[in-house]
Design an enzyme around this catalytic site. Structure first.
Site, mmCIF file in Angstrom:
data_model
loop_
_atom_site.group_PDB
_atom_site.id
_atom_site.type_symbol
_atom_site.label_atom_id
_atom_site.label_comp_id
_atom_site.label_asym_id
_atom_site.label_seq_id
_atom_site.Cartn_x
_atom_site.Cartn_y
_atom_site.Cartn_z
ATOM 1 N N LYS A 106 24.605 13.712 56.187
ATOM 2 C CA LYS A 106 25.736 14.431 56.796
ATOM 3 C C LYS A 106 26.356 13.599 57.912
ATOM 4 O O LYS A 106 27.575 13.476 58.017
ATOM 5 C CB LYS A 106 25.274 15.801 57.336
ATOM 6 C CG LYS A 106 25.028 16.813 56.223
ATOM 7 C CD LYS A 106 24.286 18.059 56.674
ATOM 8 C CE LYS A 106 23.939 18.923 55.461
ATOM 9 N NZ LYS A 106 23.047 20.029 55.716
ATOM 10 N N GLN A 163 20.171 23.106 60.287
ATOM 11 C CA GLN A 163 19.544 22.721 59.017
ATOM 12 C C GLN A 163 18.418 23.702 58.685
ATOM 13 O O GLN A 163 17.556 23.977 59.523
ATOM 14 C CB GLN A 163 19.017 21.285 59.106
ATOM 15 C CG GLN A 163 18.492 20.735 57.814
ATOM 16 C CD GLN A 163 19.569 20.577 56.731
ATOM 17 O OE1 GLN A 163 20.738 20.319 57.025
ATOM 18 N NE2 GLN A 163 19.183 20.751 55.484
ATOM 19 N N ASP A 221 28.902 26.231 57.743
ATOM 20 C CA ASP A 221 28.068 26.519 56.573
ATOM 21 C C ASP A 221 28.456 27.876 55.969
ATOM 22 O O ASP A 221 28.135 28.183 54.831
ATOM 23 C CB ASP A 221 26.586 26.636 56.996
ATOM 24 C CG ASP A 221 25.754 25.430 56.602
ATOM 25 O OD1 ASP A 221 26.132 24.731 55.647
ATOM 26 O OD2 ASP A 221 24.718 25.200 57.258
HETATM 27 N N1 GUN Z 1 19.202 23.355 53.650
HETATM 28 C C1 GUN Z 1 19.440 23.133 52.332
HETATM 29 N N2 GUN Z 1 20.754 23.227 52.060
HETATM 30 C C2 GUN Z 1 21.367 23.526 53.221
HETATM 31 C C3 GUN Z 1 22.732 23.741 53.576
HETATM 32 O O1 GUN Z 1 23.655 23.683 52.762
HETATM 33 N N3 GUN Z 1 22.955 24.022 54.888
HETATM 34 C C4 GUN Z 1 21.940 24.092 55.788
HETATM 35 N N4 GUN Z 1 22.272 24.393 57.044
HETATM 36 N N5 GUN Z 1 20.682 23.901 55.497
HETATM 37 C C5 GUN Z 1 20.406 23.615 54.212
#
Ligand code: GUN
Length: 285
Positions: free
Chosen positions: A53, A97, A120
């Site tokens: 990211k 996350q 998100d």
């Molecule tokens: N863990 C696995 N996929 C994601 C996601 O798309 N966003 C977040 N914040 N955590 C994750």
């Protein structure tokens, strides 16, 4: 006839170049889009996601910062960090996350993120906004799928969309987004009795259950658009989706490969939401 391959890598590249232009236009106006990522603990998979990211932000001219906490941190410390980021005008998107360690109340942490920075789209308000057709942000993975369908001119209105998987991150929001565009939606799970009887009538089939090669050619309608969100590591170390690509590609009209399908779109749409948030700030919305 062999299916048209929906190449997520090339669509992601095309979208990311338009995002970079949008970010640079904002920078000219004095607003650099900013994303803050919070990671707790040292789960290797989460670290890889977060690093990807951060790298993607850099390439799109987005400022990013990572706030790392040890596994045994108190929830209150993380909440304090989120409150500061909520107030920070240089940060337009905040992402925690997941998964968080077991002593955390994930719901409480997510709902402490400011709604307008919840890129998100996991905050309960944003989930509700999506349900009522007034989404603030679209959740990244299903948003990526919608862009893929659009880029290939795949019709949605009036079509039968079958979603296999009921996760909060993919299955449920995917169903709502297709419903919003006028599809007739059926939601199945990995436990659905006679799954094939549903998948065989799908014009659009989205699979997100984490079961390697669950969907075989006999379960797919000729000409269907088959979107594979699964990514599974096999015993021999190879990656496989939830769809048996080799057989299904001979029957489907469109298909996404794994890897190189939906995967590259998820981070792309996170960047998109962050830029969208920054544009709203700049426009005073
Ligand atoms: N863990 C696995 N996929 C994601 C996601 O798309 N966003 C977040 N914040 N955590 C994750």
């Amino acid at each position: 006839m062999s299916a048209e391959i929906i190449d997520g890598k090339s669509i992601a590249k095309e979208v990311r170049s338009t995002l970079k232009t949008r970010a640079e236009n904002l920078i000219k106006k004095g607003v650099r889009p900013g994303l803050a990522v919070i990671i707790v603990g040292d789960d290797p998979a989460s670290s890889i996601y977060v690093n990807n990211k951060v790298k993607a932000c850099k390439e799109a001219s987005i400022h990013s910062e990572t706030h790392r906490f040890p596994e045994n941190v108190e929830q209150a410390d993380v909440l304090r960090c989120i409150h500061e980021l909520n107030e920070n005008p240089h940060i337009h998107g905040i992402l925690v996350q997941l998964p968080l360690p077991r002593h955390f109340e994930s719901g409480k942490v997510i709902t402490s993120i400011a709604i307008e920075k919840d890129v998100d789209s996991f905050h309960l308000y944003n989930v509700g906004a999506l349900v009522t057709g007034s989404a603030v942000f679209l959740p990244c993975t299903p948003y990526g799928v919608m862009i893929m369908l659009e880029k290939h001119g795949i019709p949605i209105e009036g079509q039968h969309a079958v979603i296999v998987g009921r996760s909060n991150i993919v299955g449920k929001p995917m169903s709502l987004m297709l419903l919003e565009k006028g599809a007739t939606v059926t939601i199945c799970t990995s436990k659905t009795r006679d799954l094939a009887s549903y998948t065989k009538s799908a014009d659009i089939l989205v699979v997100a259950v984490g079961k390697p090669r669950l969907i075989t050619a006999d379960m797919v309608k000729t000409g269907a658009a088959v979107i594979d969100v699964g990514i599974n590591r096999l015993a021999d170390g190879a990656l496989a989706g939830d769809v048996d690509f080799e057989s299904v590609k001979e029957k489907a009209g469109y298909i996404t490969p794994v890897p190189g399908g939906v995967g590259p779109m998820t981070i792309t749409m996170l960047l998109c939401n962050t830029i969208e948030a920054a544009e709203r700030t700049q426009a005073g919305i």
